[in-house]
Write an enzyme that holds these catalytic residues in place. Sequence first.
Site, mmCIF file in Angstrom:
data_model
loop_
_atom_site.group_PDB
_atom_site.id
_atom_site.type_symbol
_atom_site.label_atom_id
_atom_site.label_comp_id
_atom_site.label_asym_id
_atom_site.label_seq_id
_atom_site.Cartn_x
_atom_site.Cartn_y
_atom_site.Cartn_z
ATOM 1 N N GLY A 1 -0.317 6.526 -0.947
ATOM 2 C CA GLY A 1 0.419 5.594 -0.098
ATOM 3 C C GLY A 1 0.476 5.996 1.359
ATOM 4 C CB ALA B 1 -2.657 2.706 3.883
ATOM 5 N N GLY C 1 3.526 2.592 6.724
ATOM 6 C CA GLY C 1 4.945 2.876 6.525
ATOM 7 C C GLY C 1 5.280 4.360 6.471
ATOM 8 C CG LEU D 1 -2.534 5.147 -6.998
ATOM 9 C CD1 LEU D 1 -1.664 5.818 -5.938
ATOM 10 C CD2 LEU D 1 -3.293 6.202 -7.808
ATOM 11 C CB SER E 1 14.187 8.984 -5.128
ATOM 12 O OG SER E 1 15.167 8.296 -5.852
ATOM 13 C CE1 TYR F 1 11.018 -0.053 -4.254
ATOM 14 C CE2 TYR F 1 13.369 0.397 -4.142
ATOM 15 C CZ TYR F 1 12.086 0.598 -3.674
ATOM 16 O OH TYR F 1 11.858 1.462 -2.631
ATOM 17 C CE LYS G 1 10.681 3.983 -5.162
ATOM 18 N NZ LYS G 1 9.570 4.841 -4.759
HETATM 19 P P1 NAD Z 1 4.572 0.438 2.633
HETATM 20 O O1 NAD Z 1 4.283 -0.857 2.004
HETATM 21 O O2 NAD Z 1 4.419 0.582 4.101
HETATM 22 O O3 NAD Z 1 3.746 1.623 1.943
HETATM 23 C C1 NAD Z 1 3.396 1.608 0.608
HETATM 24 C C2 NAD Z 1 2.003 2.181 0.474
HETATM 25 O O4 NAD Z 1 1.661 2.151 -0.923
HETATM 26 C C3 NAD Z 1 0.936 1.364 1.229
HETATM 27 O O5 NAD Z 1 0.081 2.218 1.937
HETATM 28 C C4 NAD Z 1 0.231 0.631 0.109
HETATM 29 O O6 NAD Z 1 -1.119 0.289 0.399
HETATM 30 C C5 NAD Z 1 0.332 1.637 -1.038
HETATM 31 N N1 NAD Z 1 0.159 0.988 -2.349
HETATM 32 C C6 NAD Z 1 0.792 -0.108 -2.813
HETATM 33 N N2 NAD Z 1 0.307 -0.454 -4.023
HETATM 34 C C7 NAD Z 1 -0.648 0.460 -4.336
HETATM 35 C C8 NAD Z 1 -1.498 0.631 -5.444
HETATM 36 N N3 NAD Z 1 -1.499 -0.218 -6.494
HETATM 37 N N4 NAD Z 1 -2.354 1.680 -5.440
HETATM 38 C C9 NAD Z 1 -2.407 2.534 -4.380
HETATM 39 N N5 NAD Z 1 -1.618 2.403 -3.292
HETATM 40 C C10 NAD Z 1 -0.751 1.378 -3.269
HETATM 41 O O7 NAD Z 1 6.082 0.786 2.195
HETATM 42 P P2 NAD Z 1 7.049 1.996 2.523
HETATM 43 O O8 NAD Z 1 8.378 1.384 2.762
HETATM 44 O O9 NAD Z 1 6.486 2.920 3.500
HETATM 45 O O10 NAD Z 1 7.120 2.685 1.077
HETATM 46 C C11 NAD Z 1 6.729 4.018 0.834
HETATM 47 C C12 NAD Z 1 7.596 4.548 -0.303
HETATM 48 O O11 NAD Z 1 8.963 4.618 0.135
HETATM 49 C C13 NAD Z 1 7.592 3.672 -1.548
HETATM 50 O O12 NAD Z 1 7.557 4.490 -2.699
HETATM 51 C C14 NAD Z 1 8.916 2.952 -1.457
HETATM 52 O O13 NAD Z 1 9.392 2.549 -2.698
HETATM 53 C C15 NAD Z 1 9.790 4.027 -0.836
HETATM 54 N N6 NAD Z 1 11.013 3.545 -0.215
HETATM 55 C C16 NAD Z 1 10.954 2.707 0.849
HETATM 56 C C17 NAD Z 1 12.154 2.254 1.406
HETATM 57 C C18 NAD Z 1 12.164 1.327 2.582
HETATM 58 O O14 NAD Z 1 13.256 0.816 2.921
HETATM 59 N N7 NAD Z 1 11.053 1.069 3.241
HETATM 60 C C19 NAD Z 1 13.394 2.684 0.879
HETATM 61 C C20 NAD Z 1 13.401 3.532 -0.209
HETATM 62 C C21 NAD Z 1 12.199 3.979 -0.749
#
Ligand code: NAD
Length: 257
Positions: free
Chosen positions: A9, A11, A13, A43, A113, A153, A157
């Site tokens: 992940g 790419a 965020g 994945l 998480s 979700y 987690k």
């Molecule tokens: P994001 O969408 O920017 O990043 C998610 C990444 O996962 C992307 O690069 C995407 O291409 C990759 N991804 C998605 N599906 C995939 C797959 N099937 N196979 C391989 N890669 C895949 O989101 P983010 O907010 O940066 O999330 C990153 C992590 O943080 C996640 O686990 C998310 O649950 C967690 N999280 C985010 C928040 C929030 O508020 N943004 C809060 C709590 C937890």
Amino acid sequence: MNKTYAMTGGATGIGAAIKTQLRELGHTVIVVDIKSADIIADLSTEEGCTAAVKQVEQLAPDGLDGFIPCAGLGPAARPASLVTDVNYFGAKLTTIALQPLLAKKKGAVVMISSNSAPMAQHDEELLQALAADDRDGASQLVNARANGVQDAYAGSKLALTRWMRASTPEFAGLGIRINAVAPGITTTPLTDAAKQDENVAKAMADFAAAVPSGREGTPSEIADAVLFLLSEQASFCFGCVFFVDGGSDALLRPNDF
Ligand code: NAD
């Protein structure tokens, strides 16, 4: 000293911020993602996880100093089971499969998480299906529910965090520290997608304004905590769940920690 990390992940965020910070320190970071990565893999499937791990093994035969399974999907994903597939099964399968490479270098794992994990505390049916690695059972449960994607979700987690804590002694026995960061609402493409729904956008804005920080987090603020748990400065941290959430968990659960 140059270290070698693998992550999923990376790419966009939070993952992109982790990748950037580690590379800025001169480390090698092998990124697995469904797009824009060193290793392209889906994945959400067991086959995708296995193929990704094989390629990591080829790129890092001497071992890994750390692994961050960060790939995840949010409430905008459909069907709901994609969320349990990526957030729970994808993260857990890759972490288990990379254990030997991590043991070689006595590495550290940081799971991602969420502050929403405690919300699933009473969803025993889903938690049990996940803990039992019953992928089909978990899929059927969440896909049949009106609120399935939110449940998927929070449940994924919480189940992942419980698995991390239960696995802490086993990983420690191999010289591997395993911990988790639990982000609160952070501005990323995941939350931007959820905000496409006006009602969700308003609820998220109201929530962010109500938490002690009064705002959403940034990806680099979450990455800072991940880098700390990966580092030598966290050498006595084993099985921690580090909430980096602007105070939302303290606000919602002042007596639980
Ligand atoms: P994001 O969408 O920017 O990043 C998610 C990444 O996962 C992307 O690069 C995407 O291409 C990759 N991804 C998605 N599906 C995939 C797959 N099937 N196979 C391989 N890669 C895949 O989101 P983010 O907010 O940066 O999330 C990153 C992590 O943080 C996640 O686990 C998310 O649950 C967690 N999280 C985010 C928040 C929030 O508020 N943004 C809060 C709590 C937890």
